[in-house]
Design a protein around this motif. Structure first.
Motif, short mmCIF file in Angstrom:
data_model
loop_
_atom_site.label_atom_id
_atom_site.label_comp_id
_atom_site.label_asym_id
_atom_site.label_seq_id
_atom_site.Cartn_x
_atom_site.Cartn_y
_atom_site.Cartn_z
N ILE A 39 0.84 -1.21 0.00
CA ILE A 39 0.00 0.00 0.00
C ILE A 39 0.87 1.26 0.00
N ASP A 40 1.86 1.32 0.92
CA ASP A 40 2.72 2.49 0.97
C ASP A 40 3.61 2.60 -0.26
N GLY A 41 3.88 1.47 -0.91
CA GLY A 41 4.69 1.50 -2.12
C GLY A 41 3.93 1.96 -3.35
N ASN A 42 2.62 2.19 -3.17
CA ASN A 42 1.80 2.58 -4.32
C ASN A 42 0.93 3.80 -4.03
N ARG A 43 1.38 4.62 -3.09
CA ARG A 43 0.68 5.87 -2.82
C ARG A 43 1.69 6.96 -2.50
N PHE A 44 1.27 8.21 -2.64
CA PHE A 44 2.13 9.32 -2.25
C PHE A 44 1.31 10.38 -1.55
N VAL A 45 1.99 11.15 -0.73
CA VAL A 45 1.36 12.27 -0.03
C VAL A 45 2.07 13.55 -0.42
N THR A 46 1.36 14.66 -0.31
CA THR A 46 1.96 15.97 -0.58
C THR A 46 2.30 16.64 0.73
N LEU A 232 18.71 20.68 -1.63
CA LEU A 232 17.58 19.84 -2.02
C LEU A 232 18.12 18.46 -2.38
N SER A 233 17.74 17.45 -1.59
CA SER A 233 18.34 16.12 -1.71
C SER A 233 17.29 15.03 -1.83
N GLY A 234 17.78 13.81 -2.02
CA GLY A 234 16.92 12.63 -2.10
C GLY A 234 17.71 11.40 -1.71
N HIS A 235 17.68 10.36 -2.55
CA HIS A 235 18.54 9.19 -2.49
C HIS A 235 18.17 8.17 -1.41
N VAL A 236 17.76 8.59 -0.23
CA VAL A 236 17.62 7.66 0.90
C VAL A 236 16.25 6.98 0.94
N HIS A 237 15.28 7.50 0.21
CA HIS A 237 13.94 6.91 0.15
C HIS A 237 13.26 6.84 1.51
N GLY A 238 13.62 7.75 2.39
CA GLY A 238 13.00 7.77 3.71
C GLY A 238 13.46 6.67 4.62
N GLY A 239 14.46 5.89 4.19
CA GLY A 239 14.91 4.76 5.00
C GLY A 239 14.14 3.49 4.70
N ILE A 240 13.31 3.50 3.64
CA ILE A 240 12.53 2.35 3.16
C ILE A 240 11.47 1.93 4.16
N LEU A 274 15.24 17.09 2.54
CA LEU A 274 15.54 15.76 2.03
C LEU A 274 14.24 15.04 1.68
N GLY A 275 13.96 14.92 0.39
CA GLY A 275 12.76 14.23 -0.05
C GLY A 275 12.85 12.74 0.19
N ARG A 276 11.73 12.14 0.57
CA ARG A 276 11.70 10.68 0.80
C ARG A 276 11.44 9.90 -0.48
N GLY A 277 11.36 10.63 -1.59
CA GLY A 277 11.27 9.95 -2.88
C GLY A 277 9.86 9.64 -3.30
N PHE A 287 7.54 0.74 3.82
CA PHE A 287 6.82 0.37 5.03
C PHE A 287 6.65 1.57 5.95
N PHE A 288 5.39 1.94 6.21
CA PHE A 288 5.07 3.12 7.05
C PHE A 288 5.82 4.35 6.52
N ASN A 289 5.93 4.42 5.22
CA ASN A 289 6.82 5.39 4.57
C ASN A 289 6.32 5.70 3.17
N PRO A 290 5.13 6.29 3.04
CA PRO A 290 4.62 6.58 1.70
C PRO A 290 5.53 7.57 0.96
N ALA A 291 5.47 7.52 -0.35
CA ALA A 291 6.22 8.46 -1.17
C ALA A 291 5.77 9.88 -0.89
N GLU A 292 6.66 10.86 -1.16
CA GLU A 292 6.35 12.25 -0.85
C GLU A 292 6.64 13.18 -2.02
N LEU A 293 5.67 14.01 -2.30
CA LEU A 293 5.81 15.11 -3.25
C LEU A 293 5.84 16.39 -2.42
N TYR A 294 6.86 17.24 -2.63
CA TYR A 294 7.01 18.42 -1.78
C TYR A 294 6.51 19.69 -2.46
N ASP A 295 5.70 20.43 -1.71
CA ASP A 295 5.21 21.75 -2.08
C ASP A 295 6.00 22.74 -1.23
#
Length: 303
Positions: A39-46, A232-240, A274-277, A287-295
């Motif tokens: 579920i978290d691998g297929n959703r994103f939050v803003t 402005l960074s990324g790479h870590v994916h929020g720690g998966i 640092l974006g979580r990707g 896991f407990f880590n939805p994707a993030e789009l930053y405004d």
């Protein structure tokens, strides 16, 4: 069992029942965890962030996208496009890993998203380790980096590969770092050589508000020392996977409980977002880590 007393038989039966219950609980927990990962691998939050930065001459708003890895939400990423249109940013910053460095991977989803968005918005694209790997190992990847660059090339997309661009209406100097692959080592953080950033990047402008797109957050101290007001960074994916109080569990570089896992960090007069990707690679689970789009809103402040 033969030779066992009724009491022993009852104890054996109880132990078997208890063991069966434990196995069932473990299976149910595993299935629940897998469901969360899917579920978290297929959703994103803003996520909305605001920063007051010195040198900025006019308020502006942008969207930060990192680590899409060719992920698709909806039909041709129409869900991502709709969210960005609702934000209505002045421009978009892409902090690397639009695609994944796999020889057989189709890059169409990432390319289509950029080309659709660039019809309306300016896009500033800083490279991640996956783009850099494709470029530096061009024979292995069959020229996929050049194909990617040509496919997204238009008047509204600017790739910043160790170069800067000025946005005079905001007094912003935006710089994109193409970090050497040795600084993406697995299991450890390689110390950055003294003067490395000064050697590969243009000199920052003290009269402007300096933004740095730097895919790997591990070198925030170095970025701050270079002079970036906002990194402005990324790479870590929020720690998966994210755990309460502990944060991200593991980075794509296989580092446990990374110091920089996602969100906002500060060092002196510098701040890092640092974006979580927006996607993942290899194992498409979060896991407990939805994707993030930053405004992101930048506001003026006193010098």
């Amino acid at each position: 069992m033969v030779g066992e007393s009724p009491l022993d038989q009852e104890k054996t039966k109880n132990m078997q029942n208890m063991f069966g219950t434990i196995i069932l609980v473990i299976l149910l927990l595993g299935m629940a965890l897998l469901a969360v990962g899917i579920i978290d691998g297929n959703r994103f939050v803003t996520v909305r962030e605001e920063f007051a930065l010195p040198g900025l001459s006019k308020e502006c708003r942008f969207v930060l996208i990192s680590d899409l890895h060719n992920k698709v939400y909806g039909n041709k990423n129409d869900k991502v496009i709709a969210s960005i249109q609702e934000i209505n940013p002045d421009f978009i910053i892409l902090a690397g890993d639009l695609v994944t460095s796999q020889v057989s991977e189709d890059m169409t989803p990432g390319i289509e998203l950029i080309n659709t968005l660039s019809q309306k918005y300016k896009i500033y694209y800083g490279l991640g380790n996956h783009e850099s790997k494709m470029q530096r190992e061009s024979e292995r990847f069959g020229g996929k980096f050049d194909t990617l660059m040509q496919a997204v090339s238009n008047k509204n997309v600017k790739v910043l590969q160790n170069e800067s661009i000025d946005l005079p209406q905001y007094n912003i100097r935006l710089t994109g770092l193409d970090l050497a692959l040795e600084y993406f080592a697995h299991f450890r953080t390689v110390k950055m050589e003294d003067g490395y950033l000064q050697e590969v990047l243009p000199e920052y402008d003290r009269t402007r508000c300096n933004l740095l797109i730097a895919h790997n957050p591990d070198y925030f101290d170095d970025y701050a020392g270079w002079g970036a007001q906002l990194v402005l960074s990324g790479h870590v994916h929020g720690g998966i996977m994210r755990l309460p109080f502990l944060g991200g569990v593991i980075s794509p570089s296989y580092k446990l409980f990374p110091k920089y896992d996602g969100g906002v960090f500060r060092r002196g007069g510098s701040v890092m977002l640092l974006g979580r990707g927006m996607g993942s690679h290899t194992i498409p689970l979060r896991f407990f880590n939805p994707a993030e789009l930053y405004d992101v809103v930048l506001k003026c402040c006193d010098q």
